[in-house]
Design a protein around this motif. Structure first.
Motif, PDB file in Angstrom:
ATOM      1  N   GLU A  27      33.768  88.933 126.297  1.00 47.28           N
ATOM      2  CA  GLU A  27      34.406  87.829 127.002  1.00 47.28           C
ATOM      3  C   GLU A  27      35.019  86.876 125.989  1.00 47.28           C
ATOM      4  N   VAL A  28      36.200  86.382 126.333  1.00 48.24           N
ATOM      5  CA  VAL A  28      36.891  85.440 125.457  1.00 48.24           C
ATOM      6  C   VAL A  28      37.655  84.443 126.322  1.00 48.24           C
ATOM      7  N   GLU A  29      37.708  83.206 125.832  1.00 48.66           N
ATOM      8  CA  GLU A  29      38.459  82.179 126.549  1.00 48.66           C
ATOM      9  C   GLU A  29      39.909  82.217 126.090  1.00 48.66           C
ATOM     10  N   MET A  30      40.803  82.313 127.045  1.00 44.16           N
ATOM     11  CA  MET A  30      42.237  82.344 126.762  1.00 44.16           C
ATOM     12  C   MET A  30      42.732  80.918 126.492  1.00 44.16           C
ATOM     13  N   GLU A  31      43.961  80.804 125.997  1.00 42.70           N
ATOM     14  CA  GLU A  31      44.537  79.496 125.695  1.00 42.70           C
ATOM     15  C   GLU A  31      44.615  78.593 126.924  1.00 42.70           C
ATOM     16  N   ASN A  32      44.790  79.186 128.093  1.00 43.85           N
ATOM     17  CA  ASN A  32      44.898  78.400 129.326  1.00 43.85           C
ATOM     18  C   ASN A  32      43.533  78.051 129.925  1.00 43.85           C
ATOM     19  N   GLY A  33      42.460  78.397 129.218  1.00 40.15           N
ATOM     20  CA  GLY A  33      41.109  78.093 129.675  1.00 40.15           C
ATOM     21  C   GLY A  33      40.489  79.185 130.527  1.00 40.15           C
ATOM     22  N   GLU A  34      41.273  80.170 130.911  1.00 37.18           N
ATOM     23  CA  GLU A  34      40.780  81.296 131.718  1.00 37.18           C
ATOM     24  C   GLU A  34      39.870  82.182 130.863  1.00 37.18           C
ATOM     25  N   MET A  35      38.787  82.654 131.457  1.00 37.56           N
ATOM     26  CA  MET A  35      37.898  83.591 130.765  1.00 37.56           C
ATOM     27  C   MET A  35      38.384  85.011 131.040  1.00 37.56           C
ATOM     28  N   LYS A  76      44.503  96.270 129.297  1.00 36.76           N
ATOM     29  CA  LYS A  76      44.479  96.399 127.845  1.00 36.76           C
ATOM     30  C   LYS A  76      45.022  95.155 127.143  1.00 36.76           C
ATOM     31  N   SER A  77      45.199  94.069 127.873  1.00 37.29           N
ATOM     32  CA  SER A  77      45.862  92.893 127.311  1.00 37.29           C
ATOM     33  C   SER A  77      45.136  92.320 126.096  1.00 37.29           C
ATOM     34  N   ILE A  78      43.811  92.376 126.069  1.00 33.19           N
ATOM     35  CA  ILE A  78      43.078  91.864 124.909  1.00 33.19           C
ATOM     36  C   ILE A  78      43.386  92.692 123.665  1.00 33.19           C
ATOM     37  N   LEU A  79      43.566  93.992 123.846  1.00 31.24           N
ATOM     38  CA  LEU A  79      43.873  94.857 122.700  1.00 31.24           C
ATOM     39  C   LEU A  79      45.308  94.698 122.220  1.00 31.24           C
ATOM     40  N   GLU A  80      46.173  94.192 123.079  1.00 34.42           N
ATOM     41  CA  GLU A  80      47.594  94.064 122.730  1.00 34.42           C
ATOM     42  C   GLU A  80      47.939  92.714 122.116  1.00 34.42           C
ATOM     43  N   ASP A  81      47.067  91.729 122.248  1.00 34.15           N
ATOM     44  CA  ASP A  81      47.280  90.396 121.677  1.00 34.15           C
ATOM     45  C   ASP A  81      46.592  90.357 120.314  1.00 34.15           C
ATOM     46  N   ASP A  82      47.358  90.187 119.239  1.00 33.13           N
ATOM     47  CA  ASP A  82      46.793  90.255 117.888  1.00 33.13           C
ATOM     48  C   ASP A  82      45.646  89.281 117.672  1.00 33.13           C
ATOM     49  N   LEU A  84      43.533  87.985 119.824  1.00 31.77           N
ATOM     50  CA  LEU A  84      42.355  88.451 120.544  1.00 31.77           C
ATOM     51  C   LEU A  84      41.800  89.730 119.925  1.00 31.77           C
ATOM     52  N   PHE A  85      42.689  90.608 119.489  1.00 33.47           N
ATOM     53  CA  PHE A  85      42.271  91.858 118.845  1.00 33.47           C
ATOM     54  C   PHE A  85      41.488  91.573 117.562  1.00 33.47           C
ATOM     55  N   PHE A  86      41.955  90.611 116.768  1.00 30.39           N
ATOM     56  CA  PHE A  86      41.263  90.291 115.520  1.00 30.39           C
ATOM     57  C   PHE A  86      39.851  89.783 115.799  1.00 30.39           C
ATOM     58  N   GLY A  87      39.706  88.965 116.837  1.00 30.83           N
ATOM     59  CA  GLY A  87      38.375  88.473 117.209  1.00 30.83           C
ATOM     60  C   GLY A  87      37.470  89.602 117.667  1.00 30.83           C
ATOM     61  N   LEU A  88      38.007  90.475 118.499  1.00 27.65           N
ATOM     62  CA  LEU A  88      37.243  91.625 118.992  1.00 27.65           C
ATOM     63  C   LEU A  88      36.892  92.582 117.863  1.00 27.65           C
ATOM     64  N   SER A  89      37.780  92.736 116.892  1.00 24.84           N
ATOM     65  CA  SER A  89      37.533  93.634 115.756  1.00 24.84           C
ATOM     66  C   SER A  89      36.276  93.250 114.987  1.00 24.84           C
ATOM     67  N   GLN A  90      35.926  91.975 115.018  1.00 26.23           N
ATOM     68  CA  GLN A  90      34.727  91.514 114.323  1.00 26.23           C
ATOM     69  C   GLN A  90      33.452  92.000 115.006  1.00 26.23           C
ATOM     70  N   LYS A  91      33.581  92.559 116.211  1.00 29.87           N
ATOM     71  CA  LYS A  91      32.425  93.016 116.980  1.00 29.87           C
ATOM     72  C   LYS A  91      32.272  94.538 117.005  1.00 29.87           C
ATOM     73  N   VAL A  92      33.144  95.258 116.323  1.00 29.99           N
ATOM     74  CA  VAL A  92      33.102  96.729 116.364  1.00 29.99           C
ATOM     75  C   VAL A  92      31.768  97.258 115.851  1.00 29.99           C
ATOM     76  N   ASP A  93      31.226  96.655 114.809  1.00 25.90           N
ATOM     77  CA  ASP A  93      29.932  97.119 114.281  1.00 25.90           C
ATOM     78  C   ASP A  93      28.836  97.020 115.331  1.00 25.90           C
ATOM     79  N   GLU A  94      28.876  95.972 116.156  1.00 20.10           N
ATOM     80  CA  GLU A  94      27.888  95.832 117.229  1.00 20.10           C
ATOM     81  C   GLU A  94      28.075  96.910 118.288  1.00 20.10           C
TER      82      GLU A  94
END
Length: 106
Positions: A27-35, A76-82, A84-94
C-alpha cells in the motif's frame, strides 16, 4: 456463483493463498492522498532464475522482472510510475523472504 457477481478483495486473497500460499499487499499513498494497494505472490525459483538471467547485473531490471511476474492484480499503475516503482523495489527482498537454516559439519 453468478457470472456477474462481484468478487470481494477477501475472496480474491483467499483464492490467491490457495493457489500461491504466500500473498502480500503493498500500500502506498498517492500524491492526491488516495491509498493505492497492489497484491503480489511470493516468487518461485523459476521467476528468480528468469530475473537473474534477464537482469545481467542490473538490479532495477531484476526487481522489474520479479515484480511483474509476481503481480496478482490487473492494475499495473504502481509498476509503471517510476517514483512508486522505486519505493516498491525496496521491498523485493521481503517478497522473496528466503528462509536460511544452519549448516553443520558432521
Amino acid at each position: 456463483m453468478e457470472k456477474n457477481a462481484v468478487i470481494t478483495e477477501e475472496e480474491k486473497i483467499r483464492k490467491w493463498k490457495e493457489q500461491y500460499k504466500n500473498v502480500f499487499a503493498y500500500e502506498v499513498e498517492m500524491e492526491n492522498g488516495e491509498m493505492k494497494k497492489i497484491h503480489f505472490r511470493q516468487p518461485d525459483r523459476r521467476i528468480l532464475s528468469a530475473a537473474t538471467i534477464n537482469a545481467k547485473g542490473d538490479i532495477m531490471r531484476y526487481n522489474e522482472v520479479v515484480l511483474k511476474n509476481c503481480l496478482l492484480d490487473e492494475d499495473k499503475s504502481i509498476l509503471e510510475d517510476d517514483s512508486l516503482f522505486f519505493g516498491l523495489s525496496q521491498k523485493v527482498d521481503e517478497l522473496v523472504n528466503a528462509k536460511v537454516g544452519e549448516l553443520k559439519k558432521l
